[in-house]
Design an enzyme around this catalytic site. Structure first.
Site, PDB file in Angstrom:
ATOM      1  N   VAL A 101      -0.174  36.993 -32.333  1.00  0.00           N
ATOM      2  CA  VAL A 101      -1.566  37.454 -32.467  1.00  0.00           C
ATOM      3  C   VAL A 101      -1.778  38.174 -33.815  1.00  0.00           C
ATOM      4  O   VAL A 101      -2.747  37.916 -34.520  1.00  0.00           O
ATOM      5  CB  VAL A 101      -1.968  38.362 -31.288  1.00  0.00           C
ATOM      6  N   LYS A 130      -9.428  51.768 -22.803  1.00  0.00           N
ATOM      7  CA  LYS A 130      -9.961  52.091 -24.136  1.00  0.00           C
ATOM      8  C   LYS A 130     -10.726  50.908 -24.713  1.00  0.00           C
ATOM      9  O   LYS A 130     -11.801  51.068 -25.285  1.00  0.00           O
ATOM     10  CB  LYS A 130      -8.802  52.481 -25.067  1.00  0.00           C
ATOM     11  N   ASN A 131     -10.162  49.705 -24.560  1.00  0.00           N
ATOM     12  CA  ASN A 131     -10.759  48.554 -25.230  1.00  0.00           C
ATOM     13  C   ASN A 131     -11.939  47.953 -24.468  1.00  0.00           C
ATOM     14  O   ASN A 131     -12.474  46.928 -24.881  1.00  0.00           O
ATOM     15  CB  ASN A 131      -9.677  47.504 -25.539  1.00  0.00           C
ATOM     16  N   CYS A 149      -5.501  50.184 -36.459  1.00  0.00           N
ATOM     17  CA  CYS A 149      -4.071  50.163 -36.750  1.00  0.00           C
ATOM     18  C   CYS A 149      -3.732  49.190 -37.858  1.00  0.00           C
ATOM     19  O   CYS A 149      -4.365  48.146 -37.994  1.00  0.00           O
ATOM     20  CB  CYS A 149      -3.316  49.814 -35.475  1.00  0.00           C
ATOM     21  N   ARG A 174     -12.065  50.581 -35.423  1.00  0.00           N
ATOM     22  CA  ARG A 174     -12.637  49.259 -35.704  1.00  0.00           C
ATOM     23  C   ARG A 174     -13.936  49.034 -34.927  1.00  0.00           C
ATOM     24  O   ARG A 174     -14.609  48.028 -35.110  1.00  0.00           O
ATOM     25  CB  ARG A 174     -11.622  48.158 -35.370  1.00  0.00           C
ATOM     26  N   ASP A 203      -0.421  44.003 -27.333  1.00  0.00           N
ATOM     27  CA  ASP A 203      -0.300  45.466 -27.210  1.00  0.00           C
ATOM     28  C   ASP A 203       0.768  45.897 -26.201  1.00  0.00           C
ATOM     29  O   ASP A 203       1.073  47.082 -26.096  1.00  0.00           O
ATOM     30  CB  ASP A 203      -1.650  46.066 -26.817  1.00  0.00           C
TER      31      ASP A 203
HETATM   32  C1  EPZ Z   1      -8.648  43.946 -30.107  1.00  0.00           C
HETATM   33  O1  EPZ Z   1      -8.609  43.985 -31.518  1.00  0.00           O
HETATM   34  C2  EPZ Z   1      -8.007  45.230 -29.638  1.00  0.00           C
HETATM   35  N1  EPZ Z   1      -8.744  46.340 -30.203  1.00  0.00           N
HETATM   36  C3  EPZ Z   1      -6.562  45.269 -30.090  1.00  0.00           C
HETATM   37  O2  EPZ Z   1      -5.964  46.438 -29.571  1.00  0.00           O
HETATM   38  C4  EPZ Z   1      -5.834  44.058 -29.512  1.00  0.00           C
HETATM   39  O3  EPZ Z   1      -4.513  44.048 -30.003  1.00  0.00           O
HETATM   40  C5  EPZ Z   1      -6.547  42.774 -29.946  1.00  0.00           C
HETATM   41  O4  EPZ Z   1      -7.944  42.835 -29.561  1.00  0.00           O
HETATM   42  C6  EPZ Z   1      -5.934  41.530 -29.323  1.00  0.00           C
HETATM   43  O5  EPZ Z   1      -5.965  41.633 -27.916  1.00  0.00           O
HETATM   44  C7  EPZ Z   1      -9.846  46.750 -29.619  1.00  0.00           C
HETATM   45  O6  EPZ Z   1     -10.293  46.199 -28.608  1.00  0.00           O
HETATM   46  C8  EPZ Z   1     -10.517  47.929 -30.213  1.00  0.00           C
HETATM   47  P1  EPZ Z   1      -8.858  40.184 -32.495  1.00  0.00           P
HETATM   48  P2  EPZ Z   1      -9.492  42.959 -32.367  1.00  0.00           P
HETATM   49  O7  EPZ Z   1     -10.153  40.036 -33.193  1.00  0.00           O
HETATM   50  O8  EPZ Z   1     -10.708  42.641 -31.594  1.00  0.00           O
HETATM   51  C9  EPZ Z   1      -7.741  37.577 -36.356  1.00  0.00           C
HETATM   52  C10 EPZ Z   1      -5.031  48.582 -29.692  1.00  0.00           C
HETATM   53  O9  EPZ Z   1      -3.965  49.136 -30.062  1.00  0.00           O
HETATM   54  N2  EPZ Z   1      -9.143  37.714 -36.790  1.00  0.00           N
HETATM   55  O10 EPZ Z   1      -8.696  39.539 -31.161  1.00  0.00           O
HETATM   56  O11 EPZ Z   1      -9.632  43.527 -33.725  1.00  0.00           O
HETATM   57  C11 EPZ Z   1      -7.011  38.919 -36.449  1.00  0.00           C
HETATM   58  O12 EPZ Z   1      -6.585  39.206 -37.761  1.00  0.00           O
HETATM   59  C12 EPZ Z   1      -5.630  47.478 -30.523  1.00  0.00           C
HETATM   60  O13 EPZ Z   1      -5.655  48.935 -28.692  1.00  0.00           O
HETATM   61  C13 EPZ Z   1      -9.562  37.066 -37.944  1.00  0.00           C
HETATM   62  O14 EPZ Z   1      -8.777  36.362 -38.614  1.00  0.00           O
HETATM   63  O15 EPZ Z   1      -8.494  41.731 -32.373  1.00  0.00           O
HETATM   64  C14 EPZ Z   1      -5.881  38.713 -35.464  1.00  0.00           C
HETATM   65  O16 EPZ Z   1      -4.834  38.022 -36.075  1.00  0.00           O
HETATM   66  C15 EPZ Z   1      -4.750  47.050 -31.655  1.00  0.00           C
HETATM   67  N3  EPZ Z   1     -10.866  37.227 -38.356  1.00  0.00           N
HETATM   68  C16 EPZ Z   1      -6.517  37.829 -34.381  1.00  0.00           C
HETATM   69  O17 EPZ Z   1      -7.682  37.244 -34.985  1.00  0.00           O
HETATM   70  C17 EPZ Z   1     -11.753  37.982 -37.645  1.00  0.00           C
HETATM   71  O18 EPZ Z   1     -12.937  38.090 -38.075  1.00  0.00           O
HETATM   72  C18 EPZ Z   1      -6.917  38.548 -33.127  1.00  0.00           C
HETATM   73  O19 EPZ Z   1      -7.707  39.675 -33.450  1.00  0.00           O
HETATM   74  C19 EPZ Z   1     -11.321  38.609 -36.467  1.00  0.00           C
HETATM   75  C20 EPZ Z   1     -10.007  38.469 -36.058  1.00  0.00           C
END
Ligand code: EPZ
Length: 483
Positions: free
Chosen positions: A377, A55-56, A153, A129, A355
């Site tokens: 995370v 999916k991702n 989520c 997202r 995840d």
């Molecule tokens: C991706 O989310 C995945 N989603 C998530 O899977 C996954 O848990 C996550 O990566 C970590 O592996 C998709 O790919 C659609 P991040 P993403 O940006 O990209 C902080 C699922 O169930 N952050 O790596 O949104 C954030 O708050 C989903 O399949 C900022 O602070 O995750 C988090 O604490 C859930 N500012 C951390 O970074 C920003 O601008 C990691 O988030 C961006 C992120």
């Protein structure tokens, strides 16, 4: 009643309402009558299922198709709601999306990319997202973009500050309004030197999807290097991009003026594969996950073995003279004796995925001793453990960093570490699905528990797990829709 998106998929549920003062499953106040799965638990899940493209990755590869000047073919695409949301957004912007000749193939023709109205785009507000990743491609193709309010989520505040900062450094003008985000690039996009405060998956993808056609060189430091990111880089390279992955999380992109379509088979969904592995352990069953690939799951497999789970890996066999083709996969099963507790922390790749955490915690409720799960995370990804406690688990959550490494959330008052005492006998309950992964974890708990549970809001699982009800049936689960 659930409202539906134009493509027929239900809108994400409103946050379930709880009455935390009530003592047990009666805490549930809402009844979503058209979205309930009745689970008769206590029987091992046994059999074979298959996972398709991750999916991702799939959703991001679909966004990448916008950057090309000829059609792209993506194979092994799962039928999940996130894919439908991206498909809808691409179609709104003039991309012709059709099913290809192969099962699971989609063809995306971006020859006539065009602007869409904010009203039409807003139909997708709150559903995923992924829309944020359309910024760079739309700016390159149209010179402007509108991004609706994001969904996804509820596992923490999930800010998009890294995305916006990066886009501004490329030269984009970003204006936030109550209805969403308007972007333009009056003087085009130029490569930039960037460093992420945290190796965010989404922000790294944002930079990649923008840098590939920006003028000049982009250097991204502290980039995410998840397998899905590497696969997105493969997609972009097939399209004609020039991307180098250096050591120490540095990615360098040399912008090119034009990209063309791609043909790509995505990496398999390692999150779904691990979810079924955890289900095998929690229900004392045996599940073979066809399509699962060892290379993407090494960290998970080590943990699975440390707990006592057994697994057998079969490599894919490509047909050649004297050898018939066979699909690879991983068989996961319960050892038949007690499981052992482990101490774990989630982390960015190559660490233990956030995840994988929720389904595995359900299995850890069956392990002898005290297990620790330090979530580093997302700051609010342990709320689902309340429902497990209602079912008989003993899980205590803490503000402290209980893992070996202090994390960003330690001094910020977030309940982000869990201690799981086991083994616990789980009993049936009424559950409301809170988010995708926690929802699947609840489902596993209901399948492992003695008695009949009702799982509300179960359609949310369709966001990321293809045909999960069909797969449950194939594994011998006793489940039925209410009504
Ligand atoms: C991706 O989310 C995945 N989603 C998530 O899977 C996954 O848990 C996550 O990566 C970590 O592996 C998709 O790919 C659609 P991040 P993403 O940006 O990209 C902080 C699922 O169930 N952050 O790596 O949104 C954030 O708050 C989903 O399949 C900022 O602070 O995750 C988090 O604490 C859930 N500012 C951390 O970074 C920003 O601008 C990691 O988030 C961006 C992120």
């Amino acid at each position: 009643m659930l409202t539906r998106l134009p493509n027929g998929y239900p809108r994400p549920l409103a946050a379930p309402r709880f009455n935390p003062g009530a003592p047990d499953a009666r805490r549930l106040e809402v009844t979503l009558t058209d979205d309930v799965l009745v689970v008769h638990g206590g029987a091992p899940l046994q059999g074979q299922i298959r996972v398709r493209g991750a999916k991702n990755l799939v959703s991001k590869a679909m966004v990448a198709a916008l950057l090309g000047e000829s059609p792209s073919h993506l194979y092994d695409v799962p039928r999940i709601r996130d894919v439908e949301v991206v498909r809808g957004l691409l179609e709104l912007h003039g991309v012709k999306v059709s099913d290809g000749a192969d099962d699971g193939e989609i063809v995306m023709d971006p020859t006539n990319v065009e602007s869409a109205s904010t009203d039409e785009i807003n139909v997708h507000a709150g559903s995923s997202r992924i829309p944020i990743l359309l910024c760079g491609p739309l700016l390159h193709r149209l010179g402007h973009a509108f991004i609706p309010d994001l969904g996804g989520c509820h596992i923490g505040p999930r800010p998009i500050d890294f995305h916006i900062q990066a886009l501004r450094e490329f030269g984009a003008v970003v204006e936030k309004t109550p209805e969403g985000m308007h972007l333009s690039a009056p003087t085009g996009l130029r490569g930039a030197k960037l460093e992420l405060p945290y190796p965010s998956v989404g922000a790294t993808e944002q930079v990649l999807l923008t840098a590939v056609r920006a003028e000049g060189v982009t250097e991204l430091r502290n980039a995410a290097i998840e397998p899905e990111i590497m696969d997105l880089i493969c997609v972009l390279q097939k399209m004609g991009a020039i991307i180098t992955v250096h050591t120490d999380r540095v990615i360098e992109v040399h912008g090119v003026p034009r990209l063309h379509g791609y043909k790509h088979r995505p990496i398999p969904d390692r999150i779904e594969a691990a979810s079924w592995a955890a289900a095998a352990l929690a229900t004392k069953g045996e599940i073979e996950v066809l399509g699962a690939r060892q290379a993407d799951m090494m960290t998970f497999l080590n943990v699975f073995r440390s707990i006592g789970g057994e697994c057998e890996i079969t490599d894919e066999r490509v047909a050649r003279p004297g050898v018939t083709a066979a699909e690879g996969g991983i068989k996961f099963w319960h050892p038949g004796h007690e499981l052992q507790a482990v101490a774990l922390e989630t982390d960015v790749h190559p660490g233990f995925m956030t995840d994988w955490q929720q389904p595995l915690v359900v299995a850890l409720t069956q392990a002898r001793g005290l297990s620790i799960m330090h979530e580093t995370v997302y700051e609010q990804r342990l709320g689902y453990t309340d429902a497990l406690n209602q079912m008989g688990a003993t899980i205590q959550v803490y503000r402290d960093c209980l893992g070996g490494t202090p994390c960003r959330f330690g001094r910020r008052n977030f309940m982000h570490s869990a201690v799981i005492a086991g083994p616990s006998k789980l009993h049936a309950a009424d559950l409301v699905i809170p988010d995708l992964r926690a929802g699947f974890a609840h489902l596993i708990a209901a399948l492992a528990a003695e008695g009949t549970s009702r799982v509300y809001g179960v359609d949310l699982i369709n966001r990321g797990y293809e045909d999960f009800e069909g797969k449950l049936a194939a594994l011998g689960a006793h489940v039925e829709r209410l009504g």
